[in-house]
Design a protein around this motif. Structure first.
Motif, PDB file in Angstrom:
ATOM      1  N   GLN A   1       0.838  -1.203   0.000  1.00 14.33           N
ATOM      2  CA  GLN A   1       0.000   0.000   0.000  1.00 14.33           C
ATOM      3  C   GLN A   1       0.874   1.255   0.000  1.00 14.33           C
ATOM      4  N   ALA A   2       1.909   1.269   0.825  1.00 11.10           N
ATOM      5  CA  ALA A   2       2.786   2.437   0.896  1.00 11.10           C
ATOM      6  C   ALA A   2       3.617   2.593  -0.373  1.00 11.10           C
ATOM      7  N   SER A   3       3.872   1.519  -1.069  1.00  3.95           N
ATOM      8  CA  SER A   3       4.648   1.591  -2.309  1.00  3.95           C
ATOM      9  C   SER A   3       3.821   2.076  -3.489  1.00  3.95           C
ATOM     10  N   THR A   4       2.513   1.943  -3.409  1.00  6.78           N
ATOM     11  CA  THR A   4       1.665   2.301  -4.539  1.00  6.78           C
ATOM     12  C   THR A   4       0.798   3.530  -4.289  1.00  6.78           C
ATOM     13  N   HIS A   5       0.988   4.197  -3.167  1.00 10.00           N
ATOM     14  CA  HIS A   5       0.212   5.394  -2.829  1.00 10.00           C
ATOM     15  C   HIS A   5       1.148   6.477  -2.312  1.00 10.00           C
ATOM     16  N   ALA A   6       0.832   7.724  -2.637  1.00  5.98           N
ATOM     17  CA  ALA A   6       1.685   8.831  -2.212  1.00  5.98           C
ATOM     18  C   ALA A   6       0.838  10.056  -1.900  1.00  5.98           C
ATOM     19  N   SER A   7       1.261  10.797  -0.902  1.00  5.40           N
ATOM     20  CA  SER A   7       0.655  12.100  -0.626  1.00  5.40           C
ATOM     21  C   SER A   7       1.691  13.168  -0.961  1.00  5.40           C
ATOM     22  N   PHE A   8       1.216  14.345  -1.323  1.00  5.60           N
ATOM     23  CA  PHE A   8       2.092  15.415  -1.780  1.00  5.60           C
ATOM     24  C   PHE A   8       1.749  16.703  -1.058  1.00  5.60           C
ATOM     25  N   HIS A   9       2.783  17.407  -0.609  1.00  4.06           N
ATOM     26  CA  HIS A   9       2.608  18.738  -0.038  1.00  4.06           C
ATOM     27  C   HIS A   9       3.624  19.663  -0.689  1.00  4.06           C
ATOM     28  N   GLY A  10       3.131  20.663  -1.382  1.00  6.18           N
ATOM     29  CA  GLY A  10       4.013  21.630  -2.019  1.00  6.18           C
ATOM     30  C   GLY A  10       3.593  23.037  -1.663  1.00  6.18           C
ATOM     31  N   ASN A  11       4.571  23.938  -1.530  1.00  7.12           N
ATOM     32  CA  ASN A  11       4.263  25.343  -1.270  1.00  7.12           C
ATOM     33  C   ASN A  11       5.337  26.232  -1.880  1.00  7.12           C
ATOM     34  N   PHE A  12       5.124  27.538  -1.793  1.00  9.86           N
ATOM     35  CA  PHE A  12       6.036  28.513  -2.380  1.00  9.86           C
ATOM     36  C   PHE A  12       6.837  29.217  -1.303  1.00  9.86           C
ATOM     37  N   ARG A  13       8.040  29.610  -1.689  1.00 11.59           N
ATOM     38  CA  ARG A  13       8.936  30.376  -0.829  1.00 11.59           C
ATOM     39  C   ARG A  13       9.502  31.507  -1.682  1.00 11.59           C
ATOM     40  N   LEU A  14       9.413  32.733  -1.171  1.00 18.06           N
ATOM     41  CA  LEU A  14       9.933  33.885  -1.898  1.00 18.06           C
ATOM     42  C   LEU A  14      11.396  34.100  -1.569  1.00 18.06           C
ATOM     43  N   LEU A  15      12.196  34.326  -2.595  1.00 18.65           N
ATOM     44  CA  LEU A  15      13.614  34.618  -2.383  1.00 18.65           C
ATOM     45  C   LEU A  15      13.806  36.119  -2.220  1.00 18.65           C
ATOM     46  N   ASN A  16      14.616  36.500  -1.255  1.00 20.02           N
ATOM     47  CA  ASN A  16      14.977  37.898  -1.049  1.00 20.02           C
ATOM     48  C   ASN A  16      16.209  38.222  -1.895  1.00 20.02           C
ATOM     49  N   GLN A  17      16.613  39.473  -1.901  1.00 15.95           N
ATOM     50  CA  GLN A  17      17.775  39.871  -2.695  1.00 15.95           C
ATOM     51  C   GLN A  17      19.043  39.138  -2.268  1.00 15.95           C
ATOM     52  N   ASP A  18      19.161  38.805  -1.005  1.00 11.50           N
ATOM     53  CA  ASP A  18      20.369  38.115  -0.535  1.00 11.50           C
ATOM     54  C   ASP A  18      20.313  36.598  -0.740  1.00 11.50           C
ATOM     55  N   GLY A  19      19.218  36.101  -1.334  1.00  8.96           N
ATOM     56  CA  GLY A  19      19.096  34.671  -1.607  1.00  8.96           C
ATOM     57  C   GLY A  19      18.404  33.890  -0.509  1.00  8.96           C
ATOM     58  N   SER A  20      18.166  34.526   0.650  1.00 10.06           N
ATOM     59  CA  SER A  20      17.437  33.838   1.707  1.00 10.06           C
ATOM     60  C   SER A  20      15.956  33.845   1.349  1.00 10.06           C
ATOM     61  N   GLY A  21      15.210  32.999   1.978  1.00  6.33           N
ATOM     62  CA  GLY A  21      13.801  32.893   1.624  1.00  6.33           C
ATOM     63  C   GLY A  21      12.879  33.140   2.787  1.00  6.33           C
ATOM     64  N   THR A  22      11.655  33.536   2.477  1.00 10.31           N
ATOM     65  CA  THR A  22      10.605  33.695   3.460  1.00 10.31           C
ATOM     66  C   THR A  22       9.376  32.962   2.946  1.00 10.31           C
ATOM     67  N   GLN A  23       8.506  32.584   3.867  1.00  3.50           N
ATOM     68  CA  GLN A  23       7.269  31.930   3.463  1.00  3.50           C
ATOM     69  C   GLN A  23       6.487  32.884   2.576  1.00  3.50           C
ATOM     70  N   ALA A  24       5.964  32.381   1.492  1.00  4.77           N
ATOM     71  CA  ALA A  24       5.288  33.235   0.519  1.00  4.77           C
ATOM     72  C   ALA A  24       3.951  33.730   1.055  1.00  4.77           C
ATOM     73  N   PRO A  25       3.609  34.978   0.744  1.00  2.00           N
ATOM     74  CA  PRO A  25       2.271  35.470   1.066  1.00  2.00           C
ATOM     75  C   PRO A  25       1.266  34.856   0.100  1.00  2.00           C
ATOM     76  N   VAL A  26       0.064  35.314   0.164  1.00  2.00           N
ATOM     77  CA  VAL A  26      -0.956  34.823  -0.742  1.00  2.00           C
ATOM     78  C   VAL A  26      -0.559  35.145  -2.183  1.00  2.00           C
ATOM     79  N   MET A  27      -0.594  34.133  -3.041  1.00  2.72           N
ATOM     80  CA  MET A  27      -0.256  34.313  -4.452  1.00  2.72           C
ATOM     81  C   MET A  27      -1.413  33.776  -5.291  1.00  2.72           C
ATOM     82  N   PRO A  28      -2.339  34.623  -5.673  1.00  2.65           N
ATOM     83  CA  PRO A  28      -3.500  34.129  -6.413  1.00  2.65           C
ATOM     84  C   PRO A  28      -3.140  33.644  -7.810  1.00  2.65           C
ATOM     85  N   SER A  29      -3.913  32.719  -8.286  1.00  3.71           N
ATOM     86  CA  SER A  29      -3.863  32.155  -9.636  1.00  3.71           C
ATOM     87  C   SER A  29      -2.493  31.647 -10.056  1.00  3.71           C
TER      88      SER A  29
END
Length: 178
Positions: free
Chosen positions: A22-50
């Motif tokens: 069952q675990a070999s044939t089923h998968a769950s997925f969680h994806g999200n966005f992270r915004l990069l700052n000018q220095d290359g570090s990232g912050t959690q993305a705000p609302v990004m419609p569409s």
């Protein structure tokens, strides 16, 4: 007595075998966005419609598509036949028919995700009129507790699917129309 232990061993092996399959044939997925700052570090993305995401394999082969949840910065996968199970998930809270439809959709989405997620190499992201350059991507796999799926305790029971997580880093300055 030997027959009893052999019987118990066969049952135990069957339970573990079912969990592994069952675990070999089923998968769950969680994806999200992270915004990069000018220095290359990232912050959690705000609302990004569409926002739309195309998941690509080797040679830019289209594996899957997704859209973001505008409220929670979460990427919903779009099953090629079932569509977006998230719409059905909302209906699952109000009726048993809605719950059954969501469970069917999620089961198919889970089986389908397990067929392509390991081939993921790149993502193409579009926010409104802004098409970002194709970016390399690799989902992190979590598959540690499948053998505990039968334990009836919420804090100790395992999951019957592999879990994949993907964070997409987006540099807003690379988009002229943003």
């Amino acid at each position: 007595m030997r027959k009893f232990f052999l019987f118990v061993l066969i049952i135990f092996g069957g339970v573990l075998g079912y969990g592994w399959w069952q675990a070999s044939t089923h998968a769950s997925f969680h994806g999200n966005f992270r915004l990069l700052n000018q220095d290359g570090s990232g912050t959690q993305a705000p609302v990004m419609p569409s926002a739309q995401v195309r998941f690509l394999g080797a040679g830019a082969k289209l594996l899957a598509e997704g859209v973001n949840d505008e409220l929670h910065n979460y990427i919903h996968l779009i099953h090629p036949e079932e569509g977006d199970c998230h719409d059905l998930e909302r209906a699952a809270t109000v009726s048993s028919d809605g719950r059954n439809a969501w469970q069917t959709c999620y089961e198919k989405l889970s089986e389908w995700t397990s067929t392509w997620i390991r081939e993921l190499r790149q993502v193409a992201v579009t926010f409104g009129d802004c098409q970002f350059p194709i970016m390399p991507a690799e989902a992190t796999e979590y598959y540690t507790d499948w053998y505990l799926w039968w334990v009836p305790l919420p804090h100790a029971g395992g999951s019957l699917s592999r879990h994949y997580k993907l964070r997409i880093a987006v540099d807003l300055e690379s988009c002229d129309s943003w």
